[in-house]
Design a protein around this motif. Structure first.
Motif, PDB file in Angstrom:
ATOM      1  N   ILE A 258     -19.710 -17.248  18.942  1.00  0.00           N
ATOM      2  CA  ILE A 258     -19.823 -16.644  20.270  1.00  0.00           C
ATOM      3  C   ILE A 258     -18.628 -15.745  20.553  1.00  0.00           C
ATOM      4  O   ILE A 258     -18.768 -14.567  20.899  1.00  0.00           O
ATOM      5  CB  ILE A 258     -19.961 -17.743  21.345  1.00  0.00           C
ATOM      6  CG1 ILE A 258     -21.262 -18.524  21.111  1.00  0.00           C
ATOM      7  CG2 ILE A 258     -19.925 -17.142  22.737  1.00  0.00           C
ATOM      8  CD1 ILE A 258     -21.396 -19.767  21.957  1.00  0.00           C
ATOM      9  N   ALA A 259     -17.400 -16.284  20.367  1.00  0.00           N
ATOM     10  CA  ALA A 259     -16.195 -15.483  20.584  1.00  0.00           C
ATOM     11  C   ALA A 259     -16.094 -14.367  19.557  1.00  0.00           C
ATOM     12  O   ALA A 259     -15.662 -13.248  19.872  1.00  0.00           O
ATOM     13  CB  ALA A 259     -14.956 -16.376  20.522  1.00  0.00           C
ATOM     14  N   ALA A 260     -16.498 -14.652  18.313  1.00  0.00           N
ATOM     15  CA  ALA A 260     -16.426 -13.641  17.267  1.00  0.00           C
ATOM     16  C   ALA A 260     -17.318 -12.453  17.580  1.00  0.00           C
ATOM     17  O   ALA A 260     -16.939 -11.296  17.349  1.00  0.00           O
ATOM     18  CB  ALA A 260     -16.813 -14.249  15.922  1.00  0.00           C
TER      19      ALA A 260
ATOM     20  N   GLU B 128     -20.791  -4.712  13.478  1.00  0.00           N
ATOM     21  CA  GLU B 128     -21.906  -5.642  13.391  1.00  0.00           C
ATOM     22  C   GLU B 128     -21.367  -7.038  13.087  1.00  0.00           C
ATOM     23  O   GLU B 128     -20.447  -7.200  12.295  1.00  0.00           O
ATOM     24  CB  GLU B 128     -22.854  -5.220  12.276  1.00  0.00           C
ATOM     25  CG  GLU B 128     -24.016  -6.182  12.082  1.00  0.00           C
ATOM     26  CD  GLU B 128     -24.773  -5.959  10.783  1.00  0.00           C
ATOM     27  OE1 GLU B 128     -25.863  -5.405  10.848  1.00  0.00           O
ATOM     28  OE2 GLU B 128     -24.260  -6.353   9.721  1.00  0.00           O
ATOM     29  N   ASN B 129     -21.931  -8.045  13.735  1.00  0.00           N
ATOM     30  CA  ASN B 129     -21.560  -9.420  13.433  1.00  0.00           C
ATOM     31  C   ASN B 129     -22.813 -10.246  13.202  1.00  0.00           C
ATOM     32  O   ASN B 129     -23.720 -10.263  14.037  1.00  0.00           O
ATOM     33  CB  ASN B 129     -20.741 -10.036  14.570  1.00  0.00           C
ATOM     34  CG  ASN B 129     -20.364 -11.481  14.294  1.00  0.00           C
ATOM     35  OD1 ASN B 129     -20.932 -12.418  14.859  1.00  0.00           O
ATOM     36  ND2 ASN B 129     -19.412 -11.669  13.402  1.00  0.00           N
ATOM     37  N   LYS B 130     -22.847 -10.916  12.063  1.00  0.00           N
ATOM     38  CA  LYS B 130     -23.932 -11.841  11.778  1.00  0.00           C
ATOM     39  C   LYS B 130     -23.387 -13.256  11.878  1.00  0.00           C
ATOM     40  O   LYS B 130     -22.322 -13.560  11.344  1.00  0.00           O
ATOM     41  CB  LYS B 130     -24.514 -11.596  10.384  1.00  0.00           C
ATOM     42  CG  LYS B 130     -25.343 -10.330  10.306  1.00  0.00           C
ATOM     43  CD  LYS B 130     -26.127 -10.268   9.012  1.00  0.00           C
ATOM     44  CE  LYS B 130     -27.032  -9.042   9.003  1.00  0.00           C
ATOM     45  NZ  LYS B 130     -27.814  -8.965   7.744  1.00  0.00           N
ATOM     46  N   SER B 131     -24.148 -14.111  12.546  1.00  0.00           N
ATOM     47  CA  SER B 131     -23.701 -15.480  12.779  1.00  0.00           C
ATOM     48  C   SER B 131     -24.824 -16.444  12.448  1.00  0.00           C
ATOM     49  O   SER B 131     -26.005 -16.098  12.555  1.00  0.00           O
ATOM     50  CB  SER B 131     -23.288 -15.642  14.240  1.00  0.00           C
ATOM     51  OG  SER B 131     -22.860 -16.953  14.497  1.00  0.00           O
ATOM     52  N   ASP B 132     -24.431 -17.637  12.041  1.00  0.00           N
ATOM     53  CA  ASP B 132     -25.421 -18.667  11.752  1.00  0.00           C
ATOM     54  C   ASP B 132     -24.916 -19.997  12.295  1.00  0.00           C
ATOM     55  O   ASP B 132     -23.718 -20.158  12.585  1.00  0.00           O
ATOM     56  CB  ASP B 132     -25.670 -18.761  10.245  1.00  0.00           C
ATOM     57  CG  ASP B 132     -26.951 -19.527   9.906  1.00  0.00           C
ATOM     58  OD1 ASP B 132     -27.732 -19.810  10.840  1.00  0.00           O
ATOM     59  OD2 ASP B 132     -27.155 -19.847   8.723  1.00  0.00           O
ATOM     60  N   VAL B 133     -25.840 -20.932  12.424  1.00  0.00           N
ATOM     61  CA  VAL B 133     -25.527 -22.278  12.895  1.00  0.00           C
ATOM     62  C   VAL B 133     -25.806 -23.267  11.774  1.00  0.00           C
ATOM     63  O   VAL B 133     -26.860 -23.211  11.137  1.00  0.00           O
ATOM     64  CB  VAL B 133     -26.370 -22.628  14.135  1.00  0.00           C
ATOM     65  CG1 VAL B 133     -26.318 -24.121  14.420  1.00  0.00           C
ATOM     66  CG2 VAL B 133     -25.892 -21.836  15.348  1.00  0.00           C
ATOM     67  N   VAL B 134     -24.851 -24.159  11.543  1.00  0.00           N
ATOM     68  CA  VAL B 134     -25.024 -25.226  10.557  1.00  0.00           C
ATOM     69  C   VAL B 134     -25.471 -26.480  11.293  1.00  0.00           C
ATOM     70  O   VAL B 134     -24.797 -26.934  12.226  1.00  0.00           O
ATOM     71  CB  VAL B 134     -23.707 -25.512   9.804  1.00  0.00           C
ATOM     72  CG1 VAL B 134     -23.914 -26.619   8.767  1.00  0.00           C
ATOM     73  CG2 VAL B 134     -23.175 -24.253   9.139  1.00  0.00           C
ATOM     74  N   THR B 135     -26.588 -27.042  10.895  1.00  0.00           N
ATOM     75  CA  THR B 135     -27.048 -28.272  11.518  1.00  0.00           C
ATOM     76  C   THR B 135     -26.383 -29.475  10.846  1.00  0.00           C
ATOM     77  O   THR B 135     -25.901 -29.394   9.704  1.00  0.00           O
ATOM     78  CB  THR B 135     -28.578 -28.424  11.400  1.00  0.00           C
ATOM     79  OG1 THR B 135     -28.925 -28.634  10.027  1.00  0.00           O
ATOM     80  CG2 THR B 135     -29.288 -27.188  11.938  1.00  0.00           C
TER      81      THR B 135
END
Length: 638
Positions: free
Chosen positions: A292-294, A304-311
């Motif tokens: 979010i901050a990134a 461009e920023n790509k982000s993912d969530v680790v479950t």
């Protein structure tokens, strides 16, 4: 970026199938191509990840008369001017790669002369067939790994220990002395690894092997000597060195991106590099989502920023695979997000820049003396540091005996000798507690004090306790944990990770900065933050250090995960190492909210070792990646 492996054995007649099997174990380090050099005495193997000279940089590379061969893992950032020097001296090149510069540089300057000239990250091997000698070197900070095994006339060396498993003369044994210090440090802390008779070539060292005699010699070390520059001149020097280093580290024939967290280090690198692609990672627990901050910073910089969530399921199901890639157990929780972050980045780029090394060179860790948010206490502590050494030590010993009060730890660590309290940027089990849970066969090892004293002896002439702590971390925590996981977990996803802070020219600047400009009443890493502020908004330049925040506590309170951890603690093989009743009580109490919160790291450290041991000594196979089928595609809103 590549994987290298080799062995010297005069008795093995058919070396080629063995070196090929060894190379196959590290294919992830170089999926693009492979090559080998084999003769009656030596076999060298190479796996290539193509970065520079995509068509002509295959290895091994031989010199003009075919008497010398090289394999190389890493990047030399100043290879082009050295190449011109060598051409002028009469050397003939067949490629445009930095690898060939190392080979001809060795011929022209010798190993020590070559190492004085180059700038980069590297682990390389050169076989000199005229001398019947193997020469190798590891870079200044230990960015690139290099392990060796030397037994009964057989010498093996390579980027990853797992490649040794395919040599029929390698005897796989657990090193029983590695477990006790690991429980305190969270990583493999000895010179000998968790595999018996497997050692690391130390950072800043080179070796020669001739007639089965191994000689290892230091060629470089950090040397902190405070200069007399003003704060403004110091900030200028930092920013100039970082900008030049980032420019050097952007050299590539493929696209370069950057990892972006919410902290100042990666943000500074990203703001100077200005890549097309940046990448961030978080967890399904929203308190632990740096993306979010990134993304806010990336939007501010127009990137461009790509982000993912680790479950939680992804993390636990793939934790054995992560430990497999690390070669040795490492319970630093940030291993989990780093693996998934590089996996995400690998979909778009092959090279990424990251912020490792800034905390060690520029004094960013809280344990260097940043334990209070009270400005009054910080100012008072700054004053105490100016007292003569004898007075400081006397005050520290008084504070150690006194009842606890707010600011006591901050004041104590501002005045005490580093050797009395600092063992590096991690302390999981206190040594006595580690001994209590171990079975007798695993209680024998070097003590924590013996391990850290090796570094402290080299800087006993320092009068600055912060510099002593920095020196220790540069030779313990950084190469054996921070850089190890950065290399292994990026290469697990066939990614080259570069670290511009860990450049010898940046180190020259950092060595001379007085501690008062780094750690003071205003901030940690103060001068670096001021330099970063020239490229970043205040909020990012002054952001408090988080590292990779990981929801270990939440995981251990999840019923399914708790049962999975508990089942491993209850497994028959766990009783070989630990007092099983003690470790089961540890995990049960934590799940039932009994006992201190810091026990989560103790549980995680025991769990990590057992997972690693099961992979390498029970299952004896590489775990498969297991996706979370219930995972939703992550989106991050700024």
């Amino acid at each position: 970026m590549c994987g290298i492996v080799g062995f010297v054995d005069k008795t093995m007649l058919n070396k080629k199938p063995v070196i090929n099997d060894m190379m196959e174990m590290i294919k992830h380090r170089g999926p693009n191509s492979s090559g080998e050099y084999v003769n009656d005495e030596v076999a060298l193997g190479f796996r290539r990840l193509s970065i520079i000279d995509l068509k002509g940089g295959s290895q091994p590379i031989l010199n003009e008369d075919k008497t010398k061969a090289i394999i190389f893992n890493g990047e030399i950032y100043n290879f082009q001017p050295i190449r011109e020097e060598l051409i002028a001296a009469g050397h003939t090149f067949t490629t445009h790669s930095d690898t060939e510069v190392l080979l001809h540089g060795y011929e022209e300057y010798g190993i020590e002369g070559l190492l004085k000239k180059i700038r980069g990250m590297f682990a390389f091997l050169i076989w000199d067939d005229t001398k019947k000698e193997l020469v190798g070197a590891r870079d200044f900070f230990g960015i690139k790994p290099m392990y060796y095994y030397h037994q009964d006339g057989m010498f093996m060396i390579g980027s990853e220990i797992k490649s040794f498993l395919k040599n029929p003369k390698f005897k796989k044994e657990l090193n029983p002395e590695a477990l006790r210090p690991y429980l305190t440090f969270q990583y493999s802390a000895l010179d000998e690894t968790f595999f018996k008779n497997v050692f690391r070539v130390p950072e800043g060292h080179y070796f020669t092997l001739k007639d089965d005699k191994l000689t290892i010699k230091k060629y470089w070390d950090v040397d902190f000597k405070a200069n007399h520059l003003s704060l403004e001149d110091t900030i200028n020097a930092i920013d100039k060195s970082i900008s030049e280093s980032v420019d050097a580290h952007r050299i590539s024939d493929v696209e370069v991106g950057s990892l972006l967290s919410s902290g100042v280090d990666s943000s500074y690198i990203t703001s100077v590099l200005r890549p097309e692609h940046t990448f961030s990672i978080g967890f399904d627990d929203k308190k632990y989502h740096e993306g979010i901050a990134a993304k806010e910073l990336a939007d501010h910089l127009g990137l461009e920023n790509k982000s993912d969530v680790v479950t939680a399921q992804e993390a636990f199901k793939n934790f054995p695979l992560i430990q497999y890639h690390l070669d040795e157990p490492d319970s630093n929780p940030s291993c989990v997000p780093l693996y998934f972050l590089t996996k995400l980045a690998s979909k778009d780029v092959t090279v990424i820049l990251s912020g490792e090394g800034a905390d060690e060179l520029f004094a960013g860790y809280a344990n260097y003396g940043w334990h209070s948010h009270s400005k009054a206490i910080r100012v008072f502590a700054q004053g105490l540091k100016k007292l003569p050494r004898g007075a400081r030590v006397s005050i520290a010993h008084g504070l150690k005996r006194s009842p606890n009060f707010h600011g006591r730890l901050h004041l104590y660590e501002a005045t005490a000798p580093a050797e009395e309290f600092f063992i590096g940027e991690a302390r999981i089990f206190h040594e006595a507690d580690a001994v209590k849970i171990l079975q007798p066969a695993f209680k024998r090892s070097e003590t924590v004090e013996q391990i850290v004293t090796k570094s402290y002896k080299k800087v006993r002439h320092y009068d600055d306790e912060v510099k002593k702590m920095q020196y220790l971390d540069i030779h313990q925590f950084m190469p054996k944990d921070i850089l190890l996981k950065a290399d292994k977990l990026s290469m697990a996803n066939s990614m080259e990770l570069r670290v511009p802070f860990l450049d010898k020219e940046v180190a020259k600047v950092a060595e001379g900065i007085p501690t008062k400009y780094l750690l003071n009443s205003k901030d940690s890493k103060y001068a670096l933050r001021m330099a970063a502020n020239r490229h970043l908004p205040d909020a990012w330049a002054r952001r408090e250090k988080l590292g990779f925040p990981v929801p270990v506590s939440a995981w251990l309170h999840d019923e399914d995960i708790y049962k999975e951890v508990r089942d491993l603690f209850a497994a028959d093989f766990a009783a070989k190492f630990f007092d099983q009743a003690a470790i089961l009580k540890l995990v049960d109490d934590y799940y039932n909210n009994v006992g201190p919160d810091d026990n989560r790291r103790k549980i995680w450290t025991v769990y990590t070792f057992l997972v690693w041991y099961k992979v390498y000594f029970i299952d004896n196979e590489k775990p498969e990646f297991i996706p979370d089928k219930n995972k939703q595609t992550a989106t991050v809103q700024a």
